[in-house]
Design a protein around this motif. Structure first.
Motif, mmCIF file in Angstrom:
data_model
loop_
_atom_site.group_PDB
_atom_site.id
_atom_site.type_symbol
_atom_site.label_atom_id
_atom_site.label_comp_id
_atom_site.label_asym_id
_atom_site.label_seq_id
_atom_site.Cartn_x
_atom_site.Cartn_y
_atom_site.Cartn_z
ATOM 1 N N TYR A 445 0.856 -1.195 0.000
ATOM 2 C CA TYR A 445 0.000 0.000 0.000
ATOM 3 C C TYR A 445 0.888 1.239 0.000
ATOM 4 O O TYR A 445 1.809 1.365 0.813
ATOM 5 C CB TYR A 445 -0.911 -0.002 1.229
ATOM 6 N N MET A 457 1.230 -5.371 2.593
ATOM 7 C CA MET A 457 -0.044 -5.860 3.118
ATOM 8 C C MET A 457 0.072 -7.377 3.272
ATOM 9 O O MET A 457 -0.442 -8.156 2.471
ATOM 10 C CB MET A 457 -1.184 -5.456 2.167
ATOM 11 N N TYR A 467 -6.000 0.435 6.946
ATOM 12 C CA TYR A 467 -4.861 1.125 6.310
ATOM 13 C C TYR A 467 -5.176 2.594 6.021
ATOM 14 O O TYR A 467 -4.302 3.326 5.559
ATOM 15 C CB TYR A 467 -4.507 0.428 4.988
#
Length: 482
Positions: A445, A457, A467
């Motif tokens: 990410y 991730m 997130y």
């Protein structure tokens, strides 16, 4: 507003703490105080089914008051004695053997004789001997249809303050003035569902010098005639579930009952309040509480006129056409803002902070209305708070989707992803985008607004919203090497 329920347990007293003016009576060993339920309509047909209710024997002509109290409060049926001298001593009258009257009756000061088939008084001397100390009497749901018989009962109970005659067949029955004098000690009178004529009501209000509370529900009144003699002692008029539609009829209550404190007239389909400020102030100078539930009021001008009652503190206004288009919160705020002197609205106290919030809401509610449609109250509130700006709309709900860029080697795709799914579920979604199996990809990410590098991730069960993914962020897909 609540009304008298005619159905009670046989030993349950008549009076309750429902009304502010209700005086507390001392408890006797043979009765206890109970809460009277509010809906008179629910009382119909229930009296005969109350637990422990005394079932009168079959008698087409009904029974006498004396017969009923002699049976109900005889030592066999009501054996507890309240101590020497406390019972009513019955002097032998030489009656036939097996008479229900014994040497002593244990009558409390509160008599509940509803649904006992009573149609006549019986021997008046015996009533006087039994009931000299009685203060409250419930004769509801009986067969009394002769005012003369009722007067014989009442005239021999000198300390009677509360009388309930609800659901007795008194329609068309004439009350002679000489009989009406028997009711002179009564302070609280209940005539619900009797269809008693309005002329009879006026006669009673003239002959009862200290009448404080009057209940006239379910009597099908569509109009009332004014009285030439005012009743200055009446504080409570409960006249719900009738057919009063025109304010001209309500206006008559003001002149008849100049000291009226509480007016309960729910379920009357009243269409409007037509009088001016001067007339309302003069007619209802002491009115503190009014109940207009389920009336036909449909103009804000009618609500504004409630401000003209100089002492009004409590208003009940639910189920009116005017408020149907609003949410519950809007209804309460708009009503509070329109009624600055009200401390109780629909049974709930109005706090200072709630009033300020309601008044500010009122200003903002009418911001976009043309000048000619603004209510009078709007201008006074603008003078108080100023012309307020609309509140900013802030959506505090968690985001459910985000528009991200998916990068895989040289390939870039715009993709809308659900934020309530897990990393494992996102991998399944990406298989068709990057042409890789879930076991062959690693995800990273990239927060476009952060100076930090990509975050792997790596936990398949972690939810994407953890997130804090925003629109424009990136998901980097890296093929796993063998």
């Amino acid at each position: 507003m609540r009304s008298w329920l005619d159905v009670r347990q046989p030993h349950q007293p008549l009076w309750s703490k429902t009304w502010p003016s209700a005086q507390k009576q001392k408890k006797t060993a043979s009765s206890s105080r109970g809460q009277i339920k509010a809906d008179i309509s629910s009382a119909e047909g229930e009296a005969a089914h109350q637990e422990g209710a005394m079932e009168p024997p079959e008698d087409k002509d009904g029974r006498t008051f004396v017969e009923v109290i002699s049976e109900k409060y005889s030592p066999e049926n009501f054996p507890y004695r309240r101590g020497p001298g406390m019972g009513v001593v019955v002097v032998s009258t030489g009656g036939p053997q097996g008479s229900p009257m014994k040497d002593r009756l244990n009558l409390p000061s509160v008599l509940v004789l509803n649904s006992c088939g009573i149609s006549r008084s019986g021997d008046q001397a015996e009533i006087a001997a039994f009931c000299a100390h009685v203060m409250e009497l419930d004769l509801s749901h009986n067969k009394l249809q002769d005012w003369h018989e009722i007067s014989k009962i009442v005239s021999n109970i000198p300390n009677l303050e509360f009388l309930n005659l609800s659901s007795n067949p008194l329609a068309g029955m004439t009350l002679e003035p000489r009989w009406a004098e028997a009711f002179s000690s009564v302070r609280r009178l209940v005539l619900n569902n009797t269809q008693v004529s309005w002329d009879t009501v006026l006669l009673l209000t003239r002959e009862i010098p200290e009448l404080e509370e009057l209940f006239l529900c379910h009597n099908e009144y569509s109009s009332v005639s004014p009285s030439s003699v005012a009743c200055p002692t009446l504080r409570l008029l409960h006249i719900t579930d009738n057919c009063l539609k025109d304010w001209a009829e309500v206006r008559k209550f003001g002149s008849m009952f100049p000291c009226l404190d509480t007016l309960v007239m729910a379920n009357n389909n009243l269409s409007s309040i037509q009088d001016s400020k001067d007339i309302l102030q003069r007619l209802f100078p002491k009115l503190r509480s009014i109940n207009l539930h389920n009336s036909g009021l449909n103009q804000w001008e009618d609500i504004e006129k409630l401000n003209f009652f100089p002492k009004l503190e409590e208003v009940r206004l639910q189920g009116i056409p005017l408020l149907q288009a609003y949410t519950n919160a809007e209804r309460r705020s708009l009503m509070i803002a329109q009624l600055p002197s009200i401390s109780l609205l629909n049974g709930s106290a109005v706090t200072d902070s709630e009033r300020e919030d309601a008044e500010r809401f009122f200003i903002r509610y009418y911001l976009d209305y043309p000048e000619e449609e603004l209510p009078y109250r709007y201008h006074s509130l603008v003078n108080k708070y100023g012309k307020l700006e609309p509140l900013a709309e802030i959506d505090l709900r968690p985001r459910c989707r985000a528009q991200v860029e998916v990068h895989c080697e040289e390939k870039v795709e715009q993709l809308s992803i659900r934020l309530d799914q897990t990393v494992a579920e996102l991998k399944k979604q990406l298989t068709t985008v990057v042409q890789l199996s879930t076991n062959s990809m690693r995800l990273y990410y990239i927060d476009k607004g952060s100076a930090f590098g990509p975050e792997e991730m790596k936990y398949n069960t972690r939810a994407l919203h953890s997130y804090s993914i925003q629109d424009g962020d990136e998901i980097l897909v890296v093929p796993k090497t063998k």
